[in-house]
Motif scaffolding. Structure first.
Motif, mmCIF file in Angstrom:
data_model
loop_
_atom_site.group_PDB
_atom_site.id
_atom_site.type_symbol
_atom_site.label_atom_id
_atom_site.label_comp_id
_atom_site.label_asym_id
_atom_site.label_seq_id
_atom_site.Cartn_x
_atom_site.Cartn_y
_atom_site.Cartn_z
ATOM 1 N N HIS A 1 63.059 62.647 -12.912
ATOM 2 C CA HIS A 1 63.303 62.487 -11.478
ATOM 3 C C HIS A 1 64.116 63.626 -10.880
ATOM 4 O O HIS A 1 64.210 63.729 -9.655
ATOM 5 C CB HIS A 1 63.990 61.145 -11.191
ATOM 6 C CG HIS A 1 65.271 60.942 -11.925
ATOM 7 N ND1 HIS A 1 65.302 60.464 -13.217
ATOM 8 C CD2 HIS A 1 66.565 61.137 -11.558
ATOM 9 C CE1 HIS A 1 66.566 60.382 -13.607
ATOM 10 N NE2 HIS A 1 67.342 60.787 -12.623
ATOM 11 N N LYS B 1 57.429 67.603 -10.377
ATOM 12 C CA LYS B 1 56.502 66.578 -10.841
ATOM 13 C C LYS B 1 55.705 67.021 -12.063
ATOM 14 O O LYS B 1 55.322 66.192 -12.909
ATOM 15 C CB LYS B 1 55.556 66.190 -9.701
ATOM 16 C CG LYS B 1 54.802 64.896 -9.932
ATOM 17 C CD LYS B 1 54.073 64.460 -8.677
ATOM 18 C CE LYS B 1 53.392 63.104 -8.868
ATOM 19 N NZ LYS B 1 52.721 62.650 -7.627
ATOM 20 N N ARG C 1 59.628 58.781 -10.381
ATOM 21 C CA ARG C 1 58.209 58.918 -10.702
ATOM 22 C C ARG C 1 57.529 57.558 -10.863
ATOM 23 O O ARG C 1 58.163 56.562 -11.219
ATOM 24 C CB ARG C 1 58.024 59.738 -11.982
ATOM 25 C CG ARG C 1 58.675 61.109 -11.946
ATOM 26 C CD ARG C 1 58.269 61.920 -10.739
ATOM 27 N NE ARG C 1 58.956 63.204 -10.652
ATOM 28 C CZ ARG C 1 58.971 63.948 -9.570
ATOM 29 N NH1 ARG C 1 58.359 63.547 -8.465
ATOM 30 N NH2 ARG C 1 59.620 65.096 -9.557
ATOM 31 N N ASP D 1 51.376 56.891 -13.248
ATOM 32 C CA ASP D 1 50.968 58.298 -13.259
ATOM 33 C C ASP D 1 51.328 58.948 -14.586
ATOM 34 O O ASP D 1 50.534 59.711 -15.159
ATOM 35 C CB ASP D 1 51.645 59.054 -12.113
ATOM 36 C CG ASP D 1 51.144 58.632 -10.749
ATOM 37 O OD1 ASP D 1 50.077 57.993 -10.670
ATOM 38 O OD2 ASP D 1 51.837 58.941 -9.751
#
Length: 213
Positions: free
Chosen positions: A115, A119, A173, A177
């Motif tokens: 975090h 990403k 996040r 994903d």
């Protein structure tokens, strides 16, 4: 000896994380820690898991003296010299004789990194872990996550907003994903544990047959 840095959150979460690691891990093994930060986790886990050889790493050169200082204060002989490691790099650690030319670890541990980094570090963590985990080895990640169909704590929403204000590339996040990225590289989510302060400890297992990430 240098005075080591101190993280209040690392001091608080090292106890519940160790409890889970003791449940997950055998008596002996080799561990690679990603984003060791102050070095509090490395010193604490290595001192309470004496059969494990611990390799601390961090992307920031300024973190290495603090890691060394915490290890020295604890008088540990099972912690290796801390190394620089960028999870997005193609090569994590120097090659050693092995089938893939990369060191293998029974455990890769990463807490509170995703975090506060771009990403792309999520897929990169999975790619590198698939390369460096021994067959059946575990990647353990710890930190806050958003999840579909799971109510989000107000504190995590506020934390996410504060992170994005500090750096638009940061943010809490989405677990799903990360799970899709893991599957791409042959890692499966094996366990999900709720932890204090609305964090999760996620256990990812590398298949016994190596894929080609």
């Amino acid at each position: 000896m240098n005075t080591p840095d101190f993280s209040p959150s690392a001091e608080q979460n090292k106890h519940p994380i160790l409890e889970k690691l003791r449940q997950l891990l055998p008596a002996q093994g080799a561990a690679l820690e990603i984003a060791s930060g102050t070095g509090q986790h490395a010193a604490w886990f290595a001192s309470h898991l004496p059969g494990w050889r611990w390799q601390p790493t961090d992307a920031q050169p300024g973190s290495l003296p603090s890691i060394r200082a915490h290890v020295a204060q604890a008088g540990l002989g099972n912690v290796l010299e801390p190394s620089l490691l960028d999870v997005c790099a193609d090569v994590w650690l120097p090659a050693c004789p092995s089938a893939t030319g990369a060191p293998h670890f029974d455990l890769i541990f990463c807490a509170n990194m995703l975090h506060i980094s771009p990403k792309e570090t999520g897929p990169a963590l999975m790619r590198g872990s698939a390369r460096h985990l021994a067959p059946g080895g575990l990647l353990v990640t710890y930190g806050p996550y958003f999840e579909h169909d799971v109510p989000t704590a107000a504190s995590n929403l506020a934390f996410d907003e504060s992170l994005r204000q500090r750096n638009p590339a940061w943010g809490v996040r989405q677990r799903e994903d990360l799970e899709r990225a893991a599957q791409t590289f042959g890692l499966q989510l094996a366990e999900r544990h709720t932890m204090p302060a609305n964090n999760l400890l996620l256990v990812w297992r590398r298949a016994f047959t190596r894929s080609s990430p």
